[in-house]
Design an enzyme around this catalytic site. Structure first.
Site, PDB file in Angstrom:
ATOM      1  N   GLY A  22     -12.629   3.925   7.380  1.00 22.90           N
ATOM      2  CA  GLY A  22     -12.482   5.075   6.505  1.00 22.90           C
ATOM      3  C   GLY A  22     -13.410   6.175   6.949  1.00 22.90           C
ATOM      4  O   GLY A  22     -14.011   6.110   8.028  1.00 22.90           O
ATOM      5  N   MET A  24     -16.218   6.857   5.933  1.00 18.75           N
ATOM      6  CA  MET A  24     -17.627   6.474   5.947  1.00 18.75           C
ATOM      7  C   MET A  24     -17.916   5.395   6.983  1.00 18.75           C
ATOM      8  O   MET A  24     -18.925   4.715   6.912  1.00 18.75           O
ATOM      9  CB  MET A  24     -18.042   5.991   4.554  1.00 18.75           C
ATOM     10  CG  MET A  24     -17.958   7.068   3.491  1.00 18.75           C
ATOM     11  SD  MET A  24     -18.740   8.601   4.000  1.00 18.75           S
ATOM     12  CE  MET A  24     -20.389   8.037   4.295  1.00 18.75           C
ATOM     13  N   GLY A  25     -17.050   5.211   7.943  1.00 15.49           N
ATOM     14  CA  GLY A  25     -17.299   4.254   8.998  1.00 15.49           C
ATOM     15  C   GLY A  25     -16.287   3.129   9.000  1.00 15.49           C
ATOM     16  O   GLY A  25     -15.259   3.184   8.328  1.00 15.49           O
ATOM     17  N   LYS A  42     -20.683  -3.430   8.231  1.00 10.06           N
ATOM     18  CA  LYS A  42     -20.299  -2.046   7.952  1.00 10.06           C
ATOM     19  C   LYS A  42     -21.141  -1.123   8.825  1.00 10.06           C
ATOM     20  O   LYS A  42     -22.368  -1.102   8.732  1.00 10.06           O
ATOM     21  CB  LYS A  42     -20.536  -1.713   6.481  1.00 10.06           C
ATOM     22  CG  LYS A  42     -20.272  -0.267   6.105  1.00 10.06           C
ATOM     23  CD  LYS A  42     -18.818   0.001   5.812  1.00 10.06           C
ATOM     24  CE  LYS A  42     -18.613   1.419   5.277  1.00 10.06           C
ATOM     25  NZ  LYS A  42     -17.232   1.649   4.825  1.00 10.06           N
ATOM     26  N   ASP A 136     -17.654   4.211  -4.751  1.00 16.13           N
ATOM     27  CA  ASP A 136     -16.365   4.075  -4.072  1.00 16.13           C
ATOM     28  C   ASP A 136     -15.595   2.868  -4.618  1.00 16.13           C
ATOM     29  O   ASP A 136     -15.035   2.083  -3.860  1.00 16.13           O
ATOM     30  CB  ASP A 136     -16.565   3.941  -2.564  1.00 16.13           C
ATOM     31  CG  ASP A 136     -15.284   4.243  -1.778  1.00 16.13           C
ATOM     32  OD1 ASP A 136     -14.390   4.923  -2.320  1.00 16.13           O
ATOM     33  OD2 ASP A 136     -15.186   3.792  -0.627  1.00 16.13           O
TER      34      ASP A 136
END
Length: 610
Positions: A22, A24-25, A42, A136
């Site tokens: 996504g 954000m990584g 992550k 999120d």
């Protein structure tokens, strides 16, 4: 870490495959080569090299996340930065996420949605108690584990949100964003509750409240405008079989103003419990809203009992020092003062919802810890606020007067314990900083000590005069919602998320007894005036009585149909009050038995909360 064309390469972690990505990584399935276990890795956006202070904050928040232990929250094992790339290592939860399940099955059965909603809310309550906002929450980040339990995953944004805005722009998934998040305004845990509302709406209807019409910037800005200004299509219009009460819960989650949503995830979990069925005695109709006690069977609760439900849960109960009045704090922005003998409502104190109350010695004044971070001191008879202390930056979860009435203590979600001059409302001192919410405070009978229970799992004993930390009591596995001193000041009781009540020796800090009986969190504890009995309130819908000296169980008081949030003994020890998320307050009559094993309760009455 080195970046190759196909996959990132780490020193400690062997990357196996990408399992998500996504803005954000990316998230990878990986193997920890040192511990030989599979993890979720992550990889977050780069940009920390030139921000050493932010890097340190990143690592500090990683330590906070690593302390979280809850079956509904994926554990965080590690976090670090290599070659300017921050990353974190999380528990790999095997199973499908809600997004995949909805794609395969479509809208889910109502009962299943209710169960999942409760599990997500309970997980969020644990997260928020550590002063973390997930930011999120969405169907893709809720995984159903092997046993079918909902588990919240992916804390990437919770991390990155604490860092300077480098190149990652807007944080979050637009369709699930709260209005304040979409507008770039300051936010707290209530933003997560909005996102839960979106998830519930989607699970029930198969679609989110506001759909994006395309991938263009115009489509994105239009979506954000609708989130900020428009009302979602009524849920029951899209799915008529959804109960009215459930639709109202989802609607409240989706309120534009955070103040109109649930104040805590625990409240949402309680609201998702189906309301109790209210039955009247045969041939009689339930009284609409009587301002008096409703007598019940002296043999205990029966199906014919009349219980008048309130629209909100009861958060706190306290007797006045003379025992003639009972204060009840509910989530409908009012505190009620009852005449105990006649069951008559005598005062209604209107203001922001209170989560805790405490009478000042003498009974003239009542302090209330409120959801807006303010401690309000009421002159009860005149129903007026004499002090509105701008005490905290988060909800005030506990307040307590010193025995002399000179000091007022408050503990809150901002992790602070403050002592106030009870007469002037001015700050006297702050007692350090916990690493999690402060959920409970209590003065010793002589006023020299203050105990505080926190989300970091510790009970702290403070010197009230100097603010010096005297002792830290370790033992609870999670946060500590309740602390109380015995009347002689030699023992301290604490209730924890692990369902246990612990009795401590104040002088030495030694654990005297671990009382086990509750199957869920212990929310409140109280000693009887003679110190012989201890009452505990649990989320398992029960009140338990214990032999406080021997550490043995005495009785279990049944009747509540929701979590019991608060208990309090009357000053003469003949009554016990309990308040619950089932929207009732019960007043239990306690006898004075000649034998220890005789049942103490002789009956109960239910307090009709108007």
């Amino acid at each position: 870490m080195a970046e190759t064309i196909r996959t990132p390469v780490f020193t400690r972690y062997e990357v196996i495959e990408k399992i998500g990505s996504g803005s954000m990584g990316a998230v990878y399935k990986a193997r920890d080569v040192r511990l030989d276990r599979y993890v979720a890795l992550k990889v977050l956006p780069p940009g920390l090299r030139d921000h050493p202070e932010s890097l340190e904050r990143f690592k500090r928040e990683a330590r906070v996340l690593a302390r979280m232990k809850h079956p509904g929250v994926a554990s965080v094992y590690d976090a670090d930065v290599e070659s300017d790339f921050p990353y974190m290592v999380m528990e790999l939860v095997e199973g499908e996420n809600l997004e995949q399940i909805l794609q395969a099955r479509g809208p889910l059965p109502v009962d299943e949605v209710i169960r999942l909603g409760i599990e997500v809310a309970e997980g969020l309550e644990h997260i928020h108690c550590h002063r973390i906002v997930h930011r999120d929450i969405k169907t893709a980040n809720i995984v159903l584990g092997p046993e079918g339990r909902a588990v919240i995953t992916d804390f990437g944004i919770a991390f990155v949100a604490s860092l300077p805005r480098l190149s990652h722009g807007m944080l979050g998934t637009p369709e699930y964003m709260s209005p304040e998040q979409a507008d770039g305004r300051p936010m707290d845990g209530r933003a997560d509750l909005y996102s839960v509302g979106v998830v519930l709406y989607e699970c029930l209807t198969g679609c989110v409240p506001f759909e994006r019409t395309g991938e263009s910037l115009t489509a994105l800005t239009d979506l954000l405008r609708r989130i900020l200004t428009e009302t979602p299509p009524p849920l029951r219009t899209l799915r008529p079989d959804v109960p009215v009460w459930l639709a109202e819960v989802v609607e409240r989650c989706l309120a534009k103003d955070p103040n109109d949503r649930f104040a805590r995830a625990a409240e949402l979990a309680a609201a998702l419990q189906p309301p109790p069925v209210i039955e009247a005695p045969t041939g009689q109709a339930a009284s609409p809203l009587p301002a008096a006690w409703q007598p019940e069977s002296t043999a205990g609760p029966t199906p014919s009992t009349i219980l008048i439900s309130h629209a909100e849960s009861v958060e706190a109960v306290r007797f006045s020092p003379d025992g003639r009045r009972l204060a009840t704090a509910c989530k409908d922005r009012a505190i009620r003062i009852w005449e105990v003998k006649r069951g008559r409502l005598v005062h209604l104190l209107k203001g922001p919802s209170a989560l805790s109350v405490s009478f000042r010695p003498g009974g003239v004044y009542l302090a209330a810890g409120c959801v807006d971070g303010v401690v309000r001191v009421w002159e009860v008879e005149r129903e007026r606020v004499v002090h509105a202390i701008q005490a905290h930056t988060g909800y005030v979860l506990s307040v307590a007067y010193s025995p002399s009435g000179d000091l007022l203590a408050s503990g809150a979600m901002d992790g602070a314990v403050h002592l106030w001059n009870a007469r002037t409302g001015r700050l006297v001192r702050t007692l350090g900083q916990h690493t999690g919410y402060v959920l409970s405070v209590s003065f010793s009978p002589d006023g020299t000590k203050l105990a505080s229970g926190s989300a970091d799992g510790a009970v702290r004993l403070w010197d009230a005069a100097s603010g010096r930390l005297l002792r830290r009591l370790e033992g609870h596995a999670g946060y500590v919602p309740a602390v109380a001193f015995s009347p002689d000041g030699t023992r301290l009781a604490s209730g924890g998320v692990d369902g246990a009540v612990r009795l401590w020796d104040v002088a030495s800090g030694r654990l005297l007894h671990k009382l086990q009986g509750h199957s869920d969190w212990v929310m409140s504890v109280a000693f009887s005036p003679d110190g012989a009995r201890l009452a505990s309130a649990g989320r398992d819908q029960s009140v338990r009585l214990w032999d406080a000296r021997r550490g043995r169980p005495l009785d279990r008081l049944k009747g509540h149909t929701g979590a019991v949030m608060s208990v309090a003994f009357s000053p003469d020890g003949t009554r016990l009050a309990s308040g619950s998320t089932d929207h009732t307050v019960r007043l239990w009559r306690l006898g004075r038995p000649p034998f220890r094993f005789r049942r103490w309760f002789q009956g109960l009455v239910a307090l009709s909360v108007l």
